[in-house]
Design a protein around this motif. Structure first.
Motif, mmCIF file in Angstrom:
data_model
loop_
_atom_site.group_PDB
_atom_site.id
_atom_site.type_symbol
_atom_site.label_atom_id
_atom_site.label_comp_id
_atom_site.label_asym_id
_atom_site.label_seq_id
_atom_site.Cartn_x
_atom_site.Cartn_y
_atom_site.Cartn_z
ATOM 1 N N UNK A 38 5.538 9.208 -9.511
ATOM 2 C CA UNK A 38 4.571 8.104 -9.613
ATOM 3 C C UNK A 38 3.802 8.013 -8.299
ATOM 4 N N UNK A 39 2.860 8.916 -8.084
ATOM 5 C CA UNK A 39 2.125 8.920 -6.811
ATOM 6 C C UNK A 39 1.254 7.686 -6.663
ATOM 7 N N UNK A 40 0.929 7.332 -5.443
ATOM 8 C CA UNK A 40 0.077 6.155 -5.214
ATOM 9 C C UNK A 40 -1.276 6.313 -5.894
ATOM 10 N N UNK A 41 -1.795 5.209 -6.368
ATOM 11 C CA UNK A 41 -3.129 5.197 -6.956
ATOM 12 C C UNK A 41 -4.183 5.071 -5.854
ATOM 13 N N UNK A 42 -5.330 5.682 -6.080
ATOM 14 C CA UNK A 42 -6.425 5.534 -5.130
ATOM 15 C C UNK A 42 -6.429 6.532 -3.998
ATOM 16 N N UNK A 43 -5.670 7.627 -4.140
ATOM 17 C CA UNK A 43 -5.683 8.657 -3.097
ATOM 18 C C UNK A 43 -7.081 9.271 -2.997
ATOM 19 N N UNK A 44 -7.533 9.483 -1.764
ATOM 20 C CA UNK A 44 -8.873 10.024 -1.529
ATOM 21 C C UNK A 44 -8.900 10.636 -0.144
ATOM 22 N N UNK A 45 -9.982 11.312 0.162
ATOM 23 C CA UNK A 45 -10.205 11.866 1.492
ATOM 24 C C UNK A 45 -10.018 10.757 2.519
ATOM 25 N N UNK A 46 -9.152 10.992 3.496
ATOM 26 C CA UNK A 46 -8.841 9.941 4.470
ATOM 27 C C UNK A 46 -10.084 9.467 5.212
ATOM 28 N N UNK A 47 -11.063 10.359 5.403
ATOM 29 C CA UNK A 47 -12.273 9.986 6.154
ATOM 30 C C UNK A 47 -13.125 8.984 5.377
ATOM 31 N N UNK A 48 -12.922 8.868 4.078
ATOM 32 C CA UNK A 48 -13.718 7.964 3.258
ATOM 33 C C UNK A 48 -13.004 6.651 2.962
ATOM 34 N N UNK A 49 -11.843 6.478 3.549
ATOM 35 C CA UNK A 49 -11.066 5.257 3.341
ATOM 36 C C UNK A 49 -11.152 4.367 4.578
ATOM 37 N N UNK A 50 -11.082 3.075 4.363
ATOM 38 C CA UNK A 50 -11.011 2.159 5.494
ATOM 39 C C UNK A 50 -9.656 2.299 6.172
ATOM 40 N N UNK A 51 -9.585 1.888 7.422
ATOM 41 C CA UNK A 51 -8.323 1.959 8.153
ATOM 42 C C UNK A 51 -7.237 1.162 7.451
ATOM 43 N N UNK A 52 -7.603 0.006 6.916
ATOM 44 C CA UNK A 52 -6.598 -0.821 6.219
ATOM 45 C C UNK A 52 -6.099 -0.125 4.963
ATOM 46 N N UNK A 53 -7.014 0.489 4.218
ATOM 47 C CA UNK A 53 -6.616 1.167 2.981
ATOM 48 C C UNK A 53 -5.760 2.393 3.284
ATOM 49 N N UNK A 54 -6.111 3.135 4.331
ATOM 50 C CA UNK A 54 -5.294 4.282 4.722
ATOM 51 C C UNK A 54 -3.874 3.862 5.063
ATOM 52 N N UNK A 55 -3.748 2.756 5.784
ATOM 53 C CA UNK A 55 -2.425 2.285 6.185
ATOM 54 C C UNK A 55 -1.585 1.920 4.966
ATOM 55 N N UNK A 56 -2.207 1.258 4.006
ATOM 56 C CA UNK A 56 -1.491 0.887 2.780
ATOM 57 C C UNK A 56 -1.056 2.136 2.024
ATOM 58 N N UNK A 57 -1.962 3.091 1.903
ATOM 59 C CA UNK A 57 -1.642 4.315 1.165
ATOM 60 C C UNK A 57 -0.589 5.140 1.898
ATOM 61 N N UNK A 58 -0.631 5.152 3.219
ATOM 62 C CA UNK A 58 0.383 5.902 3.947
ATOM 63 C C UNK A 58 1.778 5.353 3.659
ATOM 64 N N UNK A 59 1.919 4.050 3.657
ATOM 65 C CA UNK A 59 3.214 3.455 3.337
ATOM 66 C C UNK A 59 3.668 3.839 1.935
ATOM 67 N N UNK A 60 2.728 3.834 0.990
ATOM 68 C CA UNK A 60 3.063 4.198 -0.381
ATOM 69 C C UNK A 60 3.457 5.670 -0.477
#
Length: 205
Positions: A38-60
């Motif tokens: 069950x991979x995290x939803x919303x995975x994308x190129x890290x350069x196109x994500x906000x810092x807050x969104x990257x942090x959330x996705x990294x934890x997931x």
């Protein structure tokens, strides 16, 4: 790291991406990820994500996937060049991940147009390069997030010991602030002395 287990005969695909090829200071970091069931939803190129969104996705990613990182420090970059260092960081990341999961992948998907196969003596896995893979392959997207977040933390920690250069903001890239501090204070131990702005400064000093 996630505790999910692999079934016998299950196809294992590792996504790989790097962060930090261009900066004047700090390591180059590669991330390697095997997505969970069950991979995290919303995975994308890290350069196109906000810092807050990257942090959330990294934890997931950390909680639901198998992951690892590989690093090559500035002194080794200077010794072998940034291209070889990037290939080596990817190799180290995949080797570490394989050791963690106790298995080898059927394929490694790598962002870009080259793989370490034939370019790094320690590389031993089937690999495929995918241009734009960090935006099209979820496992590579996850690896790009892991690499970027890990490297940013390292640069923020280095900034505490070397506060002149603004690394907590520029992450070692050659911004006007960073270049001005280089001219005023000279290079720090973790600067890449083979990179032109640092090398030119040392010649001038």
């Amino acid at each position: 790291m996630s505790s999910f287990l692999f079934q016998s005969g299950q196809r294992i695909v590792i996504g790989v991406d790097e962060a930090g090829r261009g900066p004047l200071a700090g390591p180059v970091v590669a991330g390697a990820v095997v997505l969970g069931d069950c991979p995290p939803q919303g995975l994308a190129d890290s350069k196109k994500l906000s810092a807050r969104r990257r942090a959330v996705l990294e934890l997931a990613i950390h909680s639901s996937c198998h992951w690892s990182v590989g690093l090559v420090e500035a002194s080794e970059i200077d010794r072998i060049n940034i291209f070889q260092a990037t290939m080596l960081a990817m190799t180290r990341a995949v080797a570490s991940l394989c050791a963690q999961i106790g298995a080898s992948p059927q394929e490694v998907l790598i962002d870009g147009n080259m793989t370490p196969a034939g370019r790094c003596s320690e590389w031993r896995w089937p690999a495929r390069a995918i241009v734009g893979g960090d935006g099209s392959e979820p496992c590579i997207s996850a690896a790009s997030i892991v690499a970027k977040e890990h490297r940013d933390r390292l640069m923020r920690a280095l900034a505490l010991d070397h506060p002149h250069y603004g690394w907590e903001r520029n992450m070692g890239y050659g911004t006007a602030e960073h270049l001005a501090a280089l001219r005023q204070h000279g290079p720090a131990p973790c600067h890449r002395r083979s990179f032109a702005p640092v090398a030119q400064l040392e010649i001038a000093l």
